[in-house]
Design an enzyme around this catalytic site. Structure first.
Site, PDB file in Angstrom:
ATOM      1  N   ARG A 176     -47.520  41.539 -98.810  1.00 17.80           N
ATOM      2  CA  ARG A 176     -46.156  41.041 -99.089  1.00 17.80           C
ATOM      3  C   ARG A 176     -45.237  41.162 -97.863  1.00 17.80           C
ATOM      4  O   ARG A 176     -44.229  41.861 -97.882  1.00 17.80           O
ATOM      5  CB  ARG A 176     -45.561  41.780-100.292  1.00 17.80           C
TER       6      ARG A 176
ATOM      7  N   ARG B 153     -42.335  44.100-116.972  1.00 12.94           N
ATOM      8  CA  ARG B 153     -41.559  43.575-115.846  1.00 12.94           C
ATOM      9  C   ARG B 153     -41.325  42.077-116.002  1.00 12.94           C
ATOM     10  O   ARG B 153     -40.375  41.535-115.453  1.00 12.94           O
ATOM     11  CB  ARG B 153     -42.312  43.814-114.530  1.00 12.94           C
TER      12      ARG B 153
ATOM     13  N   CYS C 296     -47.784  45.473-102.498  1.00 13.18           N
ATOM     14  CA  CYS C 296     -48.128  45.759-103.895  1.00 13.18           C
ATOM     15  C   CYS C 296     -49.606  45.387-104.053  1.00 13.18           C
ATOM     16  O   CYS C 296     -50.266  44.955-103.112  1.00 13.18           O
ATOM     17  CB  CYS C 296     -47.244  44.961-104.842  1.00 13.18           C
TER      18      CYS C 296
ATOM     19  N   LYS D 253     -37.584  34.652-115.083  1.00 15.94           N
ATOM     20  CA  LYS D 253     -37.335  35.866-114.283  1.00 15.94           C
ATOM     21  C   LYS D 253     -37.123  35.499-112.814  1.00 15.94           C
ATOM     22  O   LYS D 253     -36.189  35.977-112.170  1.00 15.94           O
ATOM     23  CB  LYS D 253     -38.536  36.792-114.391  1.00 15.94           C
TER      24      LYS D 253
HETATM   25  C1  EPZ Z   1     -42.374  34.660-105.335  1.00 16.64           C
HETATM   26  O1  EPZ Z   1     -42.650  35.790-104.538  1.00 16.64           O
HETATM   27  C2  EPZ Z   1     -42.546  35.113-106.777  1.00 16.64           C
HETATM   28  N1  EPZ Z   1     -41.628  36.219-107.059  1.00 16.64           N
HETATM   29  C3  EPZ Z   1     -43.982  35.578-107.012  1.00 16.64           C
HETATM   30  O2  EPZ Z   1     -44.098  35.868-108.402  1.00 16.64           O
HETATM   31  C4  EPZ Z   1     -44.925  34.419-106.682  1.00 16.64           C
HETATM   32  O3  EPZ Z   1     -46.259  34.863-106.827  1.00 16.64           O
HETATM   33  C5  EPZ Z   1     -44.680  33.960-105.235  1.00 16.64           C
HETATM   34  O4  EPZ Z   1     -43.303  33.593-105.067  1.00 16.64           O
HETATM   35  C6  EPZ Z   1     -45.535  32.747-104.875  1.00 16.64           C
HETATM   36  O5  EPZ Z   1     -45.252  31.704-105.763  1.00 16.64           O
HETATM   37  C7  EPZ Z   1     -40.324  35.953-107.279  1.00 16.64           C
HETATM   38  O6  EPZ Z   1     -39.883  34.825-107.209  1.00 16.64           O
HETATM   39  C8  EPZ Z   1     -39.455  37.120-107.629  1.00 16.64           C
HETATM   40  P1  EPZ Z   1     -43.748  34.056-101.197  1.00 16.64           P
HETATM   41  P2  EPZ Z   1     -42.348  35.749-102.948  1.00 16.64           P
HETATM   42  O7  EPZ Z   1     -42.820  34.536-100.158  1.00 16.64           O
HETATM   43  O8  EPZ Z   1     -41.212  34.890-102.671  1.00 16.64           O
HETATM   44  C9  EPZ Z   1     -46.536  34.999 -97.564  1.00 16.64           C
HETATM   45  C10 EPZ Z   1     -44.571  37.162-110.293  1.00 16.64           C
HETATM   46  O9  EPZ Z   1     -45.680  37.442-110.779  1.00 16.64           O
HETATM   47  N2  EPZ Z   1     -45.307  35.434 -96.899  1.00 16.64           N
HETATM   48  O10 EPZ Z   1     -43.589  32.672-101.735  1.00 16.64           O
HETATM   49  O11 EPZ Z   1     -42.317  37.149-102.481  1.00 16.64           O
HETATM   50  C11 EPZ Z   1     -46.922  35.886 -98.743  1.00 16.64           C
HETATM   51  O12 EPZ Z   1     -47.676  36.999 -98.305  1.00 16.64           O
HETATM   52  C12 EPZ Z   1     -44.371  37.223-108.795  1.00 16.64           C
HETATM   53  O13 EPZ Z   1     -43.579  36.780-110.962  1.00 16.64           O
HETATM   54  C13 EPZ Z   1     -45.345  35.701 -95.532  1.00 16.64           C
HETATM   55  O14 EPZ Z   1     -46.385  35.603 -94.893  1.00 16.64           O
HETATM   56  O15 EPZ Z   1     -43.675  35.059-102.427  1.00 16.64           O
HETATM   57  C14 EPZ Z   1     -47.734  34.932 -99.588  1.00 16.64           C
HETATM   58  O16 EPZ Z   1     -49.048  34.885 -99.089  1.00 16.64           O
HETATM   59  C15 EPZ Z   1     -45.577  37.818-108.068  1.00 16.64           C
HETATM   60  N3  EPZ Z   1     -44.198  36.091 -94.911  1.00 16.64           N
HETATM   61  C16 EPZ Z   1     -47.058  33.580 -99.370  1.00 16.64           C
HETATM   62  O17 EPZ Z   1     -46.297  33.715 -98.170  1.00 16.64           O
HETATM   63  C17 EPZ Z   1     -43.005  36.208 -95.587  1.00 16.64           C
HETATM   64  O18 EPZ Z   1     -41.978  36.547 -94.965  1.00 16.64           O
HETATM   65  C18 EPZ Z   1     -46.113  33.171-100.481  1.00 16.64           C
HETATM   66  O19 EPZ Z   1     -45.245  34.265-100.702  1.00 16.64           O
HETATM   67  C19 EPZ Z   1     -42.990  35.930 -96.962  1.00 16.64           C
HETATM   68  C20 EPZ Z   1     -44.154  35.535 -97.595  1.00 16.64           C
END
Ligand code: EPZ
Length: 421
Positions: free
Chosen positions: A121, A400, A116, A22
């Site tokens: 996020r 999902r 969420c 996904k």
């Molecule tokens: C991806 O989300 C995945 N979703 C998530 O999977 C996964 O948990 C996450 O990466 C971490 O591995 C998809 O790929 C669609 P991040 P993403 O940006 O990219 C912080 C699932 O269950 N952050 O890597 O949105 C954030 O809060 C989903 O399939 C900032 O601070 O996650 C988090 O603490 C849930 N500023 C960390 O970075 C930003 O601009 C990692 O988040 C972006 C993120």
């Protein structure tokens, strides 16, 4: 709303096929916006999030057909550039149309994704990266309004307080493919899904190096073409079913699972005493010992332990004698599953960003409520091994991210079915 019913206590035995990832398919579908030409994406799982991304592409006046596991994307000279709140608010990953829209059309209006249950996020790193490429970005009335005549390559550090960002890396990498000059992303995400996206972009004609490392270089090009691409297998789905086999004392072959995507997960399961063998074309897992060993786990960006398997491991460790600890360093509040697992007889205490798990002898089936995608998976796993019946409500969360979950689990001996509530 439907619910899932599970009669626990049955060993899982047999083989099942792992679906496409996904979290690779979503940004790759967004990347199709970078060209007018037709792209064909294969091995796409039939999931609610995929249908949401298709709705967003259609809202951008892009033609999309989904037949079996193949999606044909026909952008043509699409002109709409607004990703609406009613769709974006249902799926945070919608944010990854921002970079492609900006690069292809020079403007974009994408609703802020909102938070969420697993955390706030934020998207500050996405916006920082696009601003470094020369985009003019404003937030107005809950929408990101982005403009850029032509993006210009730059060096951008994308590390945040919690390390690298998967989708921020995706957004900036996609935007940089059509920027003028070279972009270097420092502290880029190394996840296999980012590598799959990068390989898709390279097939389209993008010039990218360093995929799978923390430093990714992108040399902008004028135009990209439509291509055919097969999505990699879903390592989180595979990890979830590996735990199901270990929890129920079973023996399962996961066809299509790739060991090289799952090093730390395989290592942790082996540390606990579960047999895991890398076989041609998949992963074999068997529980041979009654008593397993407790573990200490810390979630980290890839190749560290994936936060998306944290909840599932909590269910697994809740039945291992001794004290296990899970430290959640990516989403410190990602513990919605703990209360429900405790209602089933687990003994888990939360201390800030850690779960302290004291193994119990058994779990009892109970009516429980799903809260987010991976927490719901943890409840399914607990139900498979619990004494008696477990009823899981709000299972739209599961739909999902897990394709044909009941069918796959029933196929290897689980007593699990869906009922109209
Ligand atoms: C991806 O989300 C995945 N979703 C998530 O999977 C996964 O948990 C996450 O990466 C971490 O591995 C998809 O790929 C669609 P991040 P993403 O940006 O990219 C912080 C699932 O269950 N952050 O890597 O949105 C954030 O809060 C989903 O399939 C900032 O601070 O996650 C988090 O603490 C849930 N500023 C960390 O970075 C930003 O601009 C990692 O988040 C972006 C993120």
């Amino acid at each position: 709303m439907d619910k899932i019913i599970i009669e626990g206590g049955y060993k899982l035995k047999g083989s099942l096929k792992i679906s496409g990832a996904k979290n690779a398919a979503l940004p790759i579908l967004a990347a199709c916006l970078l060209t007018d030409e037709v792209s064909v994406i294969e091995n796409v799982p039939r999931l609610v999030d995929i249908y949401t991304m298709i709705k967003i592409l259609k809202a951008l006046s892009v033609k999309v057909d989904f037949n079996k596991d193949k999606i044909v994307v026909k952008p043509g000279k699409f002109s709409r550039y607004i990703a609406p709140y009613r769709l974006v608010s249902t799926m945070r990953a919608s944010i990854c149309v921002l970079g492609p829209l900006l690069a292809k059309l020079g403007h974009a209006r994408v609703s802020m994704p909102g938070g969420c249950v697993i955390g706030s996020r934020p998207i500050d790193l996405h916006l920082k990266g696009l601003k470094f490429l020369g985009a003019n970005i404003k937030i107005e009335h809950g929408y990101i309004k982005a403009e850029a005549k032509r993006l210009k390559g730059n060096v951008v550090y994308l590390g945040g307080a919690f390390g690298s960002s998967v989708l921020a890396t995706a957004n900036v990498m996609m935007a940089a493919t059509l920027a003028r000059g070279k972009t270097v992303i420092e502290n880029a995400a190394c996840e296999p899904e980012i590598v799959d996206l990068g390989n898709f972009l390279i097939k389209m004609g993008a010039k990218i190096e360093g995929l799978g490392s923390n430093i990714i270089g992108i040399e902008g090009v004028k135009k990209l073409k439509g291509v055919k691409h097969k999505i990699i297998p879903d390592r989180i789905e595979a990890g979830t079913y590996m735990i199901a086999a270990a929890l129920t004392g079973g023996e399962v072959d996961l066809k299509g699972a790739r060991p090289e995507q799952m090093g730390v997960v395989i290592d942790k399961l082996r540390q606990s005493g579960v047999v895991v063998k890398n076989k041609p074309g998949g992963i074999y897992i068997k529980r041979t010992r009654r008593r397993l060993r407790p573990l200490e786990i810390t979630t980290l960006p890839f190749p560290g332990f994936p936060t998306d398997l944290q909840a599932q491991f909590a269910a697994f460790l809740s039945l291992i004698k001794g004290i296990s600890i899970i430290r959640e360093k990516i989403y410190p509040r990602r513990f919605m599953h703990i209360n429900e697992l405790n209602r089933m007889g687990a003994c888990i205490k939360l201390e800030r960003d850690s779960a302290i798990i004291e193994g119990t002898n058994f779990l009892s089936g109970a009516p429980v409520m799903a809260s987010d995608l991976r927490a719901s998976a943890a409840l399914v796993l607990a139900g498979l091994v619990a004494k008696g019946r477990t009823e899981i409500s709000r299972i739209y969360h599961l739909d999902r991210g897990y394709e044909r979950l009941e069918e796959k689990l029933s196929g290897i001996g689980a007593r699990i079915w869906r009922e109209k509530a």
